[in-house]
Each structure stands twice: as C-alpha cells, then as structure tokens.
Design a protein around this motif. Sequence first.
Motif, PDB file in Angstrom:
ATOM      1  N   PRO A  95      31.529  39.303  47.070  1.00  0.00           N
ATOM      2  CA  PRO A  95      31.370  40.940  47.736  1.00  0.00           C
ATOM      3  C   PRO A  95      31.057  41.114  47.468  1.00  0.00           C
ATOM      4  CG  PRO A  95      33.911  39.239  46.445  1.00  0.00           C
ATOM      5  CD  PRO A  95      32.671  38.811  45.052  1.00  0.00           C
ATOM      6  N   GLU A  96      30.432  41.881  48.094  1.00  0.00           N
ATOM      7  CA  GLU A  96      28.949  42.834  48.813  1.00  0.00           C
ATOM      8  C   GLU A  96      29.225  44.383  48.200  1.00  0.00           C
ATOM      9  OE1 GLU A  96      27.344  43.991  52.756  1.00  0.00           O
ATOM     10  OE2 GLU A  96      29.126  42.557  53.565  1.00  0.00           O
TER      11      GLU A  96
ATOM     12  N   ILE B 276      29.401  47.844  47.561  1.00  0.00           N
ATOM     13  CA  ILE B 276      29.390  49.390  48.697  1.00  0.00           C
ATOM     14  C   ILE B 276      28.430  49.598  48.092  1.00  0.00           C
ATOM     15  CG2 ILE B 276      30.668  50.997  49.391  1.00  0.00           C
ATOM     16  CD1 ILE B 276      31.891  48.882  51.081  1.00  0.00           C
ATOM     17  N   PRO B 277      27.235  50.585  48.450  1.00  0.00           N
ATOM     18  CA  PRO B 277      26.374  51.485  47.632  1.00  0.00           C
ATOM     19  C   PRO B 277      27.810  52.985  47.450  1.00  0.00           C
ATOM     20  CG  PRO B 277      25.776  51.372  49.976  1.00  0.00           C
ATOM     21  CD  PRO B 277      26.747  50.788  50.018  1.00  0.00           C
ATOM     22  N   SER B 278      26.797  53.370  46.500  1.00  0.00           N
ATOM     23  CA  SER B 278      27.019  54.864  45.921  1.00  0.00           C
ATOM     24  C   SER B 278      28.429  55.110  45.437  1.00  0.00           C
ATOM     25  CB  SER B 278      26.758  56.352  46.861  1.00  0.00           C
ATOM     26  OG  SER B 278      27.396  55.550  48.111  1.00  0.00           O
ATOM     27  N   THR B 279      29.039  53.889  45.327  1.00  0.00           N
ATOM     28  CA  THR B 279      30.925  54.800  44.621  1.00  0.00           C
ATOM     29  C   THR B 279      30.973  55.094  43.342  1.00  0.00           C
ATOM     30  OG1 THR B 279      30.218  52.151  43.894  1.00  0.00           O
ATOM     31  CG2 THR B 279      31.913  51.987  45.284  1.00  0.00           C
TER      32      THR B 279
ATOM     33  N   ILE C 188      29.726  58.408  42.921  1.00  0.00           N
ATOM     34  CA  ILE C 188      30.185  59.312  42.925  1.00  0.00           C
ATOM     35  C   ILE C 188      31.758  59.671  43.364  1.00  0.00           C
ATOM     36  CG2 ILE C 188      28.020  59.509  45.073  1.00  0.00           C
ATOM     37  CD1 ILE C 188      29.463  59.353  47.133  1.00  0.00           C
ATOM     38  N   VAL C 189      32.458  58.510  42.676  1.00  0.00           N
ATOM     39  CA  VAL C 189      33.689  58.599  42.883  1.00  0.00           C
ATOM     40  C   VAL C 189      34.448  58.912  41.710  1.00  0.00           C
ATOM     41  CG1 VAL C 189      36.402  57.668  43.260  1.00  0.00           C
ATOM     42  CG2 VAL C 189      34.238  56.797  44.927  1.00  0.00           C
ATOM     43  N   PRO C 190      35.231  59.772  41.215  1.00  0.00           N
ATOM     44  CA  PRO C 190      35.562  60.387  40.091  1.00  0.00           C
ATOM     45  C   PRO C 190      36.848  59.778  39.481  1.00  0.00           C
ATOM     46  CG  PRO C 190      36.291  62.315  42.155  1.00  0.00           C
ATOM     47  CD  PRO C 190      35.462  61.401  42.356  1.00  0.00           C
ATOM     48  N   PRO C 191      36.991  59.382  38.582  1.00  0.00           N
ATOM     49  CA  PRO C 191      37.428  58.661  37.696  1.00  0.00           C
ATOM     50  C   PRO C 191      39.354  59.580  38.065  1.00  0.00           C
ATOM     51  CG  PRO C 191      36.623  59.342  35.806  1.00  0.00           C
ATOM     52  CD  PRO C 191      35.635  60.286  37.631  1.00  0.00           C
ATOM     53  N   ARG C 192      39.945  58.576  38.223  1.00  0.00           N
ATOM     54  CA  ARG C 192      41.382  59.499  37.930  1.00  0.00           C
ATOM     55  C   ARG C 192      42.430  58.589  37.460  1.00  0.00           C
ATOM     56  NH1 ARG C 192      42.975  62.260  42.944  1.00  0.00           N
ATOM     57  NH2 ARG C 192      41.568  61.040  44.909  1.00  0.00           N
ATOM     58  N   PRO C 193      42.434  59.010  36.343  1.00  0.00           N
ATOM     59  CA  PRO C 193      43.040  58.099  35.266  1.00  0.00           C
ATOM     60  C   PRO C 193      44.789  59.235  35.550  1.00  0.00           C
ATOM     61  CG  PRO C 193      42.006  60.061  34.329  1.00  0.00           C
ATOM     62  CD  PRO C 193      41.390  59.742  35.439  1.00  0.00           C
TER      63      PRO C 193
END
Lengths: 594, 195
Positions: free
Chosen positions: A342-343, A345-348, A350-355
């Motif tokens: 699977p490709e 996706i660039p810049s993932t 930057i997504v803040p963790p969400r525990p």
Amino acid sequence: MREYLLGNVAIARGVLEAGAGLAAGYPGTPSSEIIDTLSGIASRYDIHVEWSVNEKAALEVAIGGSWAGTRSVATMKHVGLNVAADPFMTLAYLGVDAGLVIVSADDPYCHSSQNEQDTRRYAQFASVPCLDPADPQEARDMTIYAFDLSERFSVPVLLRPTTRVSHARSDVETGEIPEGRRRGRGFRKDPARRVSLPVNARVLHRALIDKQRDIERELESAPWNRLMLRGDVGVIASGIAGLYAEEALANLGADLSLLRIGTYPAPSRMIEEIVKNTSKVMVVEELEPVVEEMVEIVARRCNPELEILGKGSGDIPRAGELDLITVRNAIARMLGMSVTVPEDIPSTEIVPPRPPSLCPGCGHRAAYYAMRKAFGKDAIYTNDIGCYTIGISMGTVDTCLCMGASITIGSGIRFGGDERPICCCIGDSTFLHAGMTGLLNAAYNKSRMTVAILDNSTTAMTGHQPHPGTGVTATGEDTVRISMEGIAKALGAGHVECVDPYNLEESVDAFTRARDFPGLSVVISRAPCRILLRRKGEGFRRYRVTDECVGCRQCVEFNCPAIEFDERASINQLCTGCGVCAQICPKGAIEVVK
Amino acid sequence: MRTSKCDIVIVGVGGQGVILISEIIGRAALRAGIPVRAAETHGMAQRGGSVINHTRLGCVYGPMVPEGGADILLALEPAEVLRYGRYLSRGGVALVNTKPVLPTTVTTGQFRYPDIEEILAPLRGVARVIAMNATEIAERAGNPQTTNIVMLGAMSRFMPIEEALILDALRDSVPGKYIDVNMRAFELGKAEVSG
Ligand code: SF4
Ligand code: SF4
C-alpha cells in the motif's frame, strides 16, 4: 429471515433458536454483547440469563443448568477461560446432560485485552471440540450445531469467535425461535458421571479419549470444512483466515487447492487428502499453529516431501491478527507473483497520537490525583483490569497483569522486601470478580499496604453491565446490593473508609490516613461512571475559566480532555462538571457556568 | 479481480457516532439485497481514542477493508483522516469534517495539532477531498449530535445504494423524536457535495 446482525448478536440469536434455557457470563470484550442481548429479551422466553460474578461461576452455573437437563451457555473472553479453567478441564471428563456450549471470544492483536492466547489450544488441552466461525452467519449456525454436538457426545463444546467475528456485522439468515418451555426435567443422580472421585475420573478420562475419534469423524462432515482440489499447490486456512484466503485467491486470480477448516479436532481425512495431492501447501491461521502442526504430522505419514509454508517458515505471522493484504502477499510470494505494498501517505507523522483517555469528569482521574498527592511519586501503584488502567499517564499504574492481581502482587512486593508505600487500585466489578480473595489473603498474611477500590458502580469498560454492588441483575430485577465496606471489613481490612473523589481535600486526607495506617487499609472511592449518569438522563453543570487565569498549567496536569491550553486554560463542551479542576486552580480562576 | 462493490472506511473519535453510520449503511444494503460486511471498534478505544470502522458493500469475504482499498474514507475528525489515509484507494473519495476534537496529547501540550491544510494536502495527491465543517452544519440542522448524519448525507452521493433506502434505514436507526433533525442534517450534508 435476513437480518443485519453483529456477530455476538448472531450468537445470542443461535442460543435462542437452539432452545437454550440458561445463559451465564462475565463481561469481557469482545464477548459481552451476547449476554447483553439475551438479558434484554429474557422476559419474553423461558430462559434464565445472568451476569455471574466471574467466569468460573458462570461456567459452573451453566454446568448445573446442563445437568438439570436445560440447554445452557456460558460466555466469556479468552482470558476468562483461564479463570474458568478449573471446572472446564474436569467437565470434559464428567460430561453434560443437555447441550452445554462455552463461548470463549479470542482477541488477536489485543484490541482490548492483555494477551492474545488461542482458545483452540484449550480445546486440545481438554479434549473438547471447538468451532471456529469465520463470520456472523457461521457464528449463529455453529452455535445451534454446538448444542446438538454437545448432546450427541456428552461433551461441552467450545465456540471460539474472534474480535473480527464477534464485532463484525453482516447480513445473517436467521430461523425460528421456539416458544414454550426451555427448562429441563431436573437433575438426575448418576454418581459415576457426576462425582469426580479418582475411581470415576480414571474411567472417565479413558472414555473421553475413546470418544475423540468419533467426534472427529462427526465433525469431518460438518459444512464448515470444505475441500476443493485444484492442482499441485494448496492453501489450508481456518476460521476467518479462510475468508482472507478465498478473497486473496480471487484477487490474484489463482486457482489453487483450498481446504477451509471450521472445526476442531481438525478434519484429518481432508487434511490427508490435500496433503497427498499437493507438493506445496501454505497453512493460514491466526495465532497458534494448531492446523500447521497437524499438517506436519499428517505429511510425515502420507507425503514426507510436502513443502509446508506457514508460521514455521516465517510466511505467516504467529502474533497479531491477519488481514487480506498479509494473506494475499504470502500467497503471492509462494506463487512467485508480485506483492502489493500500500502506498505511503506523506506526512502522517504530523498526526498527534490519540490514546484512549478517562472521560471528562471521571471519578478515577480524581481518585488518582488525590492518591498521588497522598502517596507521592515514589510509592508503588499496582493496578488492575478496567477503565482505570487508561489512567496510566497519571503515574498511578505501575503494574497490570490479570483480574484481581493488583492486591496479591502488592502483597508480594511488600513481602519481597520493598518498604515503600504501596497502593493497589482495583475497580468495583474486578474486586468482586477476583479481588476479594486477594484482600483476604493480604489480611490473613498481615500485608501492610492500601487497597483503593475505585467504585464507579458498574462494569464500565465492557459496556456498563451491573454487578452485585449495583443491586440489580442482568435482566434488571432488584436484588441484594452488597456493601463494599462490609466486604472489606469482613475480609479483615483493619481500616476502611469511603470517600467522594470529587471532594479533593477530603479524598487526599482519606488516602493519607490509609497510607499511615500500620496494617491493611482500604479506601473506597465512590463516584458513579459519568457515561452511566448521562444515560440515566442526569444533566451536568459546566465549568469555565475566568480572566483570573495566569497560565500556570496546574489544571492542565489533571489531564481532563475538556481542559485545553493555549497560553491560558479554557474548558470545552466536553466538561461534565466534576469540579475538580476548580479545586486544583491556585488562582480560583475556574468557576461554574451559571 | 475486484471482490467488493464499494469499500468504505469510517474513522473518528470514540463517542462521535462512527458505528451508527455503518449500521445505517448496513441496514440500507440489506434492504437493497446487497451482501454487506462490517467491522467495528468496541472496548478500550471507545474511551476517547481513535476509532475505525470498515464497511464493505457487495462483499462476501472478510469484514476489513484492505489498506489502499477504500473507495470512500469518511472522517468525523480531521486528524483521523490523515491517520488512516493509507486506507484510501487511488482515485477514491475522502470526506472530512474539519472540526477538530483535540486529543489530550495536544491539550497537555505534548503535541501540536496540525492546520487543516497540512492535513488535507497529502491526501489530495491520492483522492478527491471534500471537506466541510459538519459540526457547524449539524448545529444549523438543530443538533450538533447529528454531525455523523451530515457526513452520511454527503457520502450518500457516492454509495451504490438508492437514497430512499438509506433514508428508510436512517429512520429505523434513530429514536422517533430525533428523526426530523436527522433528516435535515442528512439533506444539508448532501447539499455540500455537488453531484
Ligand atoms: S469540571 Fe474540570 S475536570 Fe471536571 S470535567 Fe469539567 S473541565 Fe474536566
Ligand atoms: S490552574 Fe487555574 S490559573 Fe493555572 S492554568 Fe489552570 S485555570 Fe489557569
């Protein structure tokens, strides 16, 4: 009729269609919705439905039901079967009267569990048949079949859905639910088959072994074992992995021999057939290599040259859950075809963790805050299984092993020579499930420490099921409401007190007294679950931050999802008005919205 | 060979009503006589964590959409669309609610919440991106709790199921007194997407 059903609802449906008259379970993801569903409609049918205090109790109640001639089911999550393992192992010797089905739901990938043990191993261990559904339809069909099978061979039968079956939803063909009497004729005395004295157990063990061949032969013809021979290369897949394999083969346009397995003991003749007719097979199953080991044994006898790919060869992972891409790529590799990556996706990143986090206003957060104030950061905090484990970021969760272990491990740490303060945290439902024994053990053996019972008056994590501390049964009837204080005292705790965690000062004082008590102390921190209160229609106050805020961040450290910070604090609409942040703020800058 | 007619991934934060969207689609598919498979998140992640739900229309295999396979990626929260962006298929559609729900890792200052454009730009290279403030639209409809239904309305434009069947399933899935506001939310969401 065709209905759109959750896997667990399909199992409940199967239980009803099979005419069962008793269902008992302890909540545990991913199994809880089976009893949740049955308890909601129990009044319409002649069926006893209960949330038992733990899985051992649930299974034993179901055994009694079966021995009274009533078709019975016990439900639990995979680790619950560990708790019920004692009755389970010997039950296989004694056998059943009316059909007895044990649902033990596995959780590959530990979506909501502390391990990913494979119930099929328990089936082998106990010489009990096990059905491994691939989807909600099979889950319903197998449930009905399991009761018949159980009666035919006088053995309990395991049904082992996984998270992706229990919490899958699909269109399911359902049948009639029989009306009328579901309870049996009553208990028949038969000491040779109901009393596990050694003299009986020896005979019964041999009889159990002798039955295995017949059970296997019977299962061999069950509709969930399907063999298609199409040439020299094959795939053998079990349960939901069978669906992944079929889809992978369709995706790849590969016409291979395929054996799909849904029952255990695994169908050895079909395995023999595919082993003899191929030169290379891939075994695809989640978790333990149960089928793979069987294929190896059969191949040694029938086709020693057979190349077996699977967990042993490193082509199929032994940990975690499988999915289409993993299976498709493993098969593609075996065939020398190109794999799909699977490709990215660039810049993932930057997504803040969400525990997961404790809900806004949760009493556990308040209790942890006070506890930590009283005990300090050097104290040892043994923890347990429940929503409160999510509070790990507050520094009050140092251990989590299994139901009830907070108290016993705390004792062990004390007796192991650690002299620091110890505070064991356990929820109300977990305390009643497996914590009482530990508390008694601690009192008896003179353990010097504190046990905090975080009482939110429900079994929250699994969907808010009642327990003996709530005063209602699974079906909503009023019943005795046991007192946590009473139990703690009766089990020998020297100092017991109950606090409201939303009163920070009192709560800190209570934990301080408990810490300083020279023996075993118990603090019951009681605040009903906010989700439960909301469902009961309770409206909440809201708090807000005034201009007095100096941006010191002390309230932010409280970790409430409703408190945001951008130079100064603010409170968003998630606030449920517990008021603790207002007690923390040193400037008095947090107030109730009028 | 294609093994599903339409693969949908719905993501969001525990408590936002992700499962309800999938339930409605599933019931609609049942009415349309299309086989449907779905996988839900229950348990621990529901406590304010990141949740993902898979729904496969016209599929008889496993319930999970493969990565790179989603025809539609519907996000009730913007950061979540990027977290699960790898599920999007090339040429698919991403429907995004632009109203953030800040995780505690952001409210406590450990992480920064990215700007909406930073989130959407990487997806634009893969799929058609349709962004809207569905929470505000839901408020306009009369209840912010219907944010999920606003997004369902938007998604209805891309689903291989007749709208009337989706609306029937919607009516069946919400309490009677909330039907009207949900219908309004659905219509407003649908209007956000030009045919
Ligand atoms: S009163 Fe404060 S701590 Fe309690 S829920 Fe509201 S914001 Fe959170
Ligand atoms: S504790 Fe009070 S003063 Fe400090 S940041 Fe929070 S609201 Fe502002």
